[in-house]
Design a protein around this motif. Sequence first.
Motif, PDB file in Angstrom:
ATOM      1  N   GLY A  14       1.088  -1.437   0.161  1.00 57.50           N
ATOM      2  CA  GLY A  14      -0.379   0.085   0.199  1.00 57.50           C
ATOM      3  C   GLY A  14       1.127   1.101  -0.166  1.00 57.50           C
ATOM      4  N   THR A  15       2.254   0.646   0.006  1.00 54.46           N
ATOM      5  CA  THR A  15       2.848   2.841   0.325  1.00 54.46           C
ATOM      6  C   THR A  15       3.114   3.444  -1.445  1.00 54.46           C
ATOM      7  OG1 THR A  15       4.529   1.654   2.324  1.00 54.46           O
ATOM      8  CG2 THR A  15       4.797   3.284   0.934  1.00 54.46           C
ATOM      9  N   MET A  16       3.182   2.252  -2.339  1.00 54.87           N
ATOM     10  CA  MET A  16       3.411   2.737  -3.791  1.00 54.87           C
ATOM     11  C   MET A  16       1.917   3.364  -3.724  1.00 54.87           C
ATOM     12  SD  MET A  16       6.336   2.991  -3.985  1.00 54.87           S
ATOM     13  CE  MET A  16       6.308   3.513  -5.200  1.00 54.87           C
ATOM     14  N   LEU A  17       0.908   2.644  -3.854  1.00 54.40           N
ATOM     15  CA  LEU A  17      -0.718   3.464  -4.174  1.00 54.40           C
ATOM     16  C   LEU A  17      -1.126   5.153  -2.829  1.00 54.40           C
ATOM     17  CD1 LEU A  17      -3.140   3.019  -5.085  1.00 54.40           C
ATOM     18  CD2 LEU A  17      -4.085   1.617  -3.501  1.00 54.40           C
ATOM     19  N   GLU A  18      -0.475   4.656  -1.496  1.00 48.87           N
ATOM     20  CA  GLU A  18      -0.483   6.104  -0.713  1.00 48.87           C
ATOM     21  C   GLU A  18       0.277   7.291  -1.654  1.00 48.87           C
ATOM     22  OE1 GLU A  18      -2.972   7.115   0.711  1.00 48.87           O
ATOM     23  OE2 GLU A  18      -3.618   5.082   0.775  1.00 48.87           O
ATOM     24  N   LEU A  19       1.862   7.153  -1.890  1.00 47.94           N
ATOM     25  CA  LEU A  19       2.558   8.007  -2.780  1.00 47.94           C
ATOM     26  C   LEU A  19       1.868   8.673  -4.102  1.00 47.94           C
ATOM     27  CD1 LEU A  19       5.795   6.585  -1.599  1.00 47.94           C
ATOM     28  CD2 LEU A  19       5.580   8.236  -0.756  1.00 47.94           C
ATOM     29  N   LEU A  20       1.832   7.247  -4.754  1.00 50.57           N
ATOM     30  CA  LEU A  20       1.259   7.518  -6.274  1.00 50.57           C
ATOM     31  C   LEU A  20      -0.657   8.890  -5.956  1.00 50.57           C
ATOM     32  CD1 LEU A  20       2.343   4.833  -8.251  1.00 50.57           C
ATOM     33  CD2 LEU A  20       2.888   7.439  -8.654  1.00 50.57           C
ATOM     34  N   LYS A  21      -1.021   8.348  -5.195  1.00 50.13           N
ATOM     35  CA  LYS A  21      -2.615   9.047  -4.859  1.00 50.13           C
ATOM     36  C   LYS A  21      -2.455  10.021  -4.436  1.00 50.13           C
ATOM     37  CE  LYS A  21      -5.565   6.772  -2.142  1.00 50.13           C
ATOM     38  NZ  LYS A  21      -6.184   6.171  -1.311  1.00 50.13           N
ATOM     39  N   SER A  25      -2.701  13.860  -6.559  1.00 51.17           N
ATOM     40  CA  SER A  25      -4.341  14.046  -5.712  1.00 51.17           C
ATOM     41  C   SER A  25      -5.014  15.740  -6.232  1.00 51.17           C
ATOM     42  CB  SER A  25      -4.224  13.884  -4.097  1.00 51.17           C
ATOM     43  OG  SER A  25      -3.431  14.813  -3.594  1.00 51.17           O
ATOM     44  N   PHE A  26      -4.101  16.557  -7.467  1.00 50.64           N
ATOM     45  CA  PHE A  26      -3.828  18.288  -6.997  1.00 50.64           C
ATOM     46  C   PHE A  26      -5.346  17.793  -8.342  1.00 50.64           C
ATOM     47  CE2 PHE A  26      -0.920  16.932  -9.842  1.00 50.64           C
ATOM     48  CZ  PHE A  26      -1.267  16.393 -11.806  1.00 50.64           C
ATOM     49  N   GLU A  27      -5.114  16.595  -9.376  1.00 53.92           N
ATOM     50  CA  GLU A  27      -6.779  16.279  -9.674  1.00 53.92           C
ATOM     51  C   GLU A  27      -7.101  14.808  -9.888  1.00 53.92           C
ATOM     52  OE1 GLU A  27      -9.150  17.173 -12.548  1.00 53.92           O
ATOM     53  OE2 GLU A  27      -7.864  18.796 -12.616  1.00 53.92           O
ATOM     54  N   LYS A  28      -8.168  15.563  -9.797  1.00 53.87           N
ATOM     55  CA  LYS A  28      -9.207  13.963  -9.036  1.00 53.87           C
ATOM     56  C   LYS A  28      -9.532  12.944 -10.102  1.00 53.87           C
ATOM     57  CE  LYS A  28     -11.930  11.695  -6.080  1.00 53.87           C
ATOM     58  NZ  LYS A  28     -11.676  10.899  -5.077  1.00 53.87           N
ATOM     59  N   ARG A  29      -9.322  13.353 -11.323  1.00 50.89           N
ATOM     60  CA  ARG A  29      -9.407  12.288 -12.580  1.00 50.89           C
ATOM     61  C   ARG A  29      -8.058  11.218 -13.012  1.00 50.89           C
ATOM     62  NH1 ARG A  29     -10.091  15.842 -17.390  1.00 50.89           N
ATOM     63  NH2 ARG A  29      -8.801  17.336 -16.345  1.00 50.89           N
ATOM     64  N   TYR A  30      -6.608  12.033 -12.498  1.00 48.60           N
ATOM     65  CA  TYR A  30      -5.629  11.124 -12.331  1.00 48.60           C
ATOM     66  C   TYR A  30      -5.627  10.291 -11.470  1.00 48.60           C
ATOM     67  CZ  TYR A  30      -3.928  14.856 -15.294  1.00 48.60           C
ATOM     68  OH  TYR A  30      -3.415  16.243 -16.107  1.00 48.60           O
ATOM     69  N   GLU A  31      -6.403  10.040  -9.982  1.00 49.80           N
ATOM     70  CA  GLU A  31      -6.193   9.368  -9.152  1.00 49.80           C
ATOM     71  C   GLU A  31      -7.050   8.214  -9.497  1.00 49.80           C
ATOM     72  OE1 GLU A  31      -7.533   9.170  -4.146  1.00 49.80           O
ATOM     73  OE2 GLU A  31      -7.664  11.044  -5.485  1.00 49.80           O
ATOM     74  N   GLU A  32      -8.048   8.906  -9.517  1.00 47.09           N
ATOM     75  CA  GLU A  32      -9.831   7.434 -10.544  1.00 47.09           C
ATOM     76  C   GLU A  32      -8.683   6.553 -11.703  1.00 47.09           C
ATOM     77  OE1 GLU A  32     -12.467   9.701 -11.109  1.00 47.09           O
ATOM     78  OE2 GLU A  32     -13.235  10.472  -9.286  1.00 47.09           O
ATOM     79  N   ASP A  33      -8.436   7.612 -12.467  1.00 45.67           N
ATOM     80  CA  ASP A  33      -7.475   6.684 -13.568  1.00 45.67           C
ATOM     81  C   ASP A  33      -6.559   5.732 -13.497  1.00 45.67           C
ATOM     82  OD1 ASP A  33      -7.517   5.819 -16.299  1.00 45.67           O
ATOM     83  OD2 ASP A  33      -5.298   7.043 -16.110  1.00 45.67           O
ATOM     84  N   TRP A  34      -5.492   6.037 -12.400  1.00 43.79           N
ATOM     85  CA  TRP A  34      -4.293   6.024 -11.935  1.00 43.79           C
ATOM     86  C   TRP A  34      -5.300   4.471 -10.755  1.00 43.79           C
ATOM     87  CZ3 TRP A  34      -1.939   3.013  -7.919  1.00 43.79           C
ATOM     88  CH2 TRP A  34      -1.469   2.222  -8.032  1.00 43.79           C
ATOM     89  N   ILE A  35      -5.847   4.949 -10.136  1.00 44.43           N
ATOM     90  CA  ILE A  35      -6.735   3.349  -9.365  1.00 44.43           C
ATOM     91  C   ILE A  35      -7.452   2.512 -10.106  1.00 44.43           C
ATOM     92  CG2 ILE A  35      -8.350   3.017  -7.924  1.00 44.43           C
ATOM     93  CD1 ILE A  35      -7.227   5.367  -6.495  1.00 44.43           C
ATOM     94  N   ASN A  36      -7.849   3.244 -10.807  1.00 49.60           N
ATOM     95  CA  ASN A  36      -8.960   1.325 -12.524  1.00 49.60           C
ATOM     96  C   ASN A  36      -7.125   0.836 -12.789  1.00 49.60           C
ATOM     97  OD1 ASN A  36     -10.887   2.398 -11.322  1.00 49.60           O
ATOM     98  ND2 ASN A  36     -10.978   3.754 -13.460  1.00 49.60           N
TER      99      ASN A  36
END
Length: 51
Positions: A14-21, A25-36
């Motif tokens: 989960g460490t890398m996921l949290e760092l990337l999130k 996080s400045f742009e919600k679309r990027y976060e959603e796209d990365w998680i998907n």
Amino acid sequence: MDITFEKFSKFQRGTMLELLKDSYSFEKRYEEDWINNWKEAVRRITGKKPK
């Protein structure tokens, strides 16, 4: 300052996921796209749907 590179498997789960999130996080679309994309990669590798 020295830069070192480590395998992802050396980090706590989960460490890398949290760092990337945080970084996207400045742009919600990027976060959603990365998680998907992450979930799709997990599904392809393991054959299971991630939690």
